[in-house]
Design a protein around this motif. Sequence first.
Motif, PDB file in Angstrom:
ATOM      1  N   TYR A 165       2.962 -49.431  35.318  1.00 17.50           N
ATOM      2  CA  TYR A 165       3.934 -49.772  36.013  1.00 17.50           C
ATOM      3  C   TYR A 165       3.769 -50.384  37.422  1.00 17.50           C
ATOM      4  O   TYR A 165       4.443 -50.971  37.955  1.00 17.50           O
ATOM      5  CB  TYR A 165       4.952 -48.375  36.369  1.00 17.50           C
ATOM      6  N   ARG A 166       2.521 -49.634  38.189  1.00 16.49           N
ATOM      7  CA  ARG A 166       2.254 -50.066  39.343  1.00 16.49           C
ATOM      8  C   ARG A 166       1.541 -51.341  39.311  1.00 16.49           C
ATOM      9  O   ARG A 166       1.599 -52.167  40.352  1.00 16.49           O
ATOM     10  CB  ARG A 166       0.939 -49.329  39.911  1.00 16.49           C
ATOM     11  N   GLU A 167       1.121 -51.842  38.216  1.00 18.14           N
ATOM     12  CA  GLU A 167       0.485 -53.284  38.092  1.00 18.14           C
ATOM     13  C   GLU A 167       1.682 -54.245  38.202  1.00 18.14           C
ATOM     14  O   GLU A 167       1.658 -55.370  38.779  1.00 18.14           O
ATOM     15  CB  GLU A 167      -0.351 -53.475  36.776  1.00 18.14           C
ATOM     16  N   PHE A 168       2.939 -54.077  37.291  1.00 17.43           N
ATOM     17  CA  PHE A 168       4.114 -54.926  37.504  1.00 17.43           C
ATOM     18  C   PHE A 168       4.626 -54.836  38.826  1.00 17.43           C
ATOM     19  O   PHE A 168       5.076 -56.070  39.333  1.00 17.43           O
ATOM     20  CB  PHE A 168       5.218 -54.078  36.552  1.00 17.43           C
ATOM     21  N   ALA A 169       4.542 -53.713  39.642  1.00 19.38           N
ATOM     22  CA  ALA A 169       5.247 -53.729  40.932  1.00 19.38           C
ATOM     23  C   ALA A 169       4.033 -54.537  42.056  1.00 19.38           C
ATOM     24  O   ALA A 169       4.649 -55.236  42.848  1.00 19.38           O
ATOM     25  CB  ALA A 169       5.123 -52.227  41.318  1.00 19.38           C
ATOM     26  N   PHE A 195      -3.100 -37.727  30.463  1.00 18.18           N
ATOM     27  CA  PHE A 195      -4.098 -38.856  30.386  1.00 18.18           C
ATOM     28  C   PHE A 195      -3.046 -40.403  30.038  1.00 18.18           C
ATOM     29  O   PHE A 195      -3.168 -41.586  30.755  1.00 18.18           O
ATOM     30  CB  PHE A 195      -4.987 -39.078  29.339  1.00 18.18           C
ATOM     31  N   LEU A 196      -2.146 -40.152  29.079  1.00 16.44           N
ATOM     32  CA  LEU A 196      -1.230 -41.412  28.552  1.00 16.44           C
ATOM     33  C   LEU A 196      -0.143 -41.621  29.616  1.00 16.44           C
ATOM     34  O   LEU A 196       0.146 -42.756  30.054  1.00 16.44           O
ATOM     35  CB  LEU A 196      -0.434 -40.845  27.391  1.00 16.44           C
ATOM     36  N   ILE A 197       0.490 -40.457  30.378  1.00 16.20           N
ATOM     37  CA  ILE A 197       1.371 -40.717  31.361  1.00 16.20           C
ATOM     38  C   ILE A 197       0.700 -41.563  32.622  1.00 16.20           C
ATOM     39  O   ILE A 197       1.454 -42.542  33.071  1.00 16.20           O
ATOM     40  CB  ILE A 197       1.895 -39.464  31.657  1.00 16.20           C
ATOM     41  N   ILE A 198      -0.444 -41.112  33.108  1.00 12.90           N
ATOM     42  CA  ILE A 198      -1.009 -41.870  34.218  1.00 12.90           C
ATOM     43  C   ILE A 198      -1.293 -43.124  33.965  1.00 12.90           C
ATOM     44  O   ILE A 198      -1.346 -44.127  34.717  1.00 12.90           O
ATOM     45  CB  ILE A 198      -2.356 -40.897  34.551  1.00 12.90           C
ATOM     46  N   ARG A 199      -1.711 -43.325  32.677  1.00  5.45           N
ATOM     47  CA  ARG A 199      -2.140 -44.722  32.401  1.00  5.45           C
ATOM     48  C   ARG A 199      -0.682 -45.718  32.089  1.00  5.45           C
ATOM     49  O   ARG A 199      -0.486 -46.781  32.709  1.00  5.45           O
ATOM     50  CB  ARG A 199      -2.525 -45.124  30.929  1.00  5.45           C
TER      51      ARG A 199
END
Length: 304
Positions: A221-225, A212-216
């Motif tokens: 990271y995807r938002e920064f990308a 759960f924590l890693i997926i968030r």
Amino acid sequence: MSSLKPAWQKRDTGLTVRMIFSFAILTVLYLVFLSVLSYLGIGYIPIILIASAMILAQWYFSDKIVLWSAKAKIVSREEEKDLHEMIERIVARNNLPKPKIAIVNTAMPNAFATGRGQKSSVVAVTRGLIDILDEEELEGVIAHELTHIKNRDALVLTLASLFSTVAWYLMQFGFYGGLYGGGYGYSGRDRNGGGAMLIILLVAMLTWIVSFLIIRAISRYREFAADRGSAQMTGRPVKLANALLKISGNMKRIPNKDLREVEGLNAFFIVPALSGSTIGNLFSTHPPVEKRVQKLMEMEASMS
């Protein structure tokens, strides 16, 4: 004249490494999880098949579910000519297929993208977003959503969530099986005792919490990308930064009741609609707006 691109126009190596590292941890975690299940003799293959079917069905129908939940309406070129023309310009410059376009009739400023792939994607914007942003700021937001589509982020996060879903169902089956005394038919080494059941529940719970924590983290990271991709598409990082500040600033004026109604869609929004009481502030799928703006302004500064 140098043909070298500025650093922000290239792939963010640090961000890529962090995403790869997160996926590596997730992979090791899931391998350990499955190894423990195998050692205890649990019939985990049927559970994986069931969870896979459910998550794939969710992914297949996610665009329809998200649009229905957001009360978004697909609009034609005749209905929203300016918006269609803006998106057509962006996709033409970046050699992308044109997505369907939807409008959400709400004063809350936001946008999201959904769909299984580039050819079945939808970009949705709210009336509130159109009202508060100028044309270049709106282009920055739309380019952010188009980057999510280009990077197939919905597919990436769906696959990353697969074994987390398995762990979740194992916890449910284990809990209710233990509660009602029937178990769920594992053929482990400890058939007659509760030891194996307890181990399975603890391992499933640990797997789910850590994943759960890693997926968030991966989602952040995807938002920064996507922010970076928007800057690359438009060449105007400052415009997306301005848009993010306007959206987050205006979000504070939206009643908490309205924010709570759409909190289930926060993973899709460009800026989460968080009410003051939500636990989502602690486990957000998005980085803080301040950090996103800071990175965008650094990109802008490097252009001069």
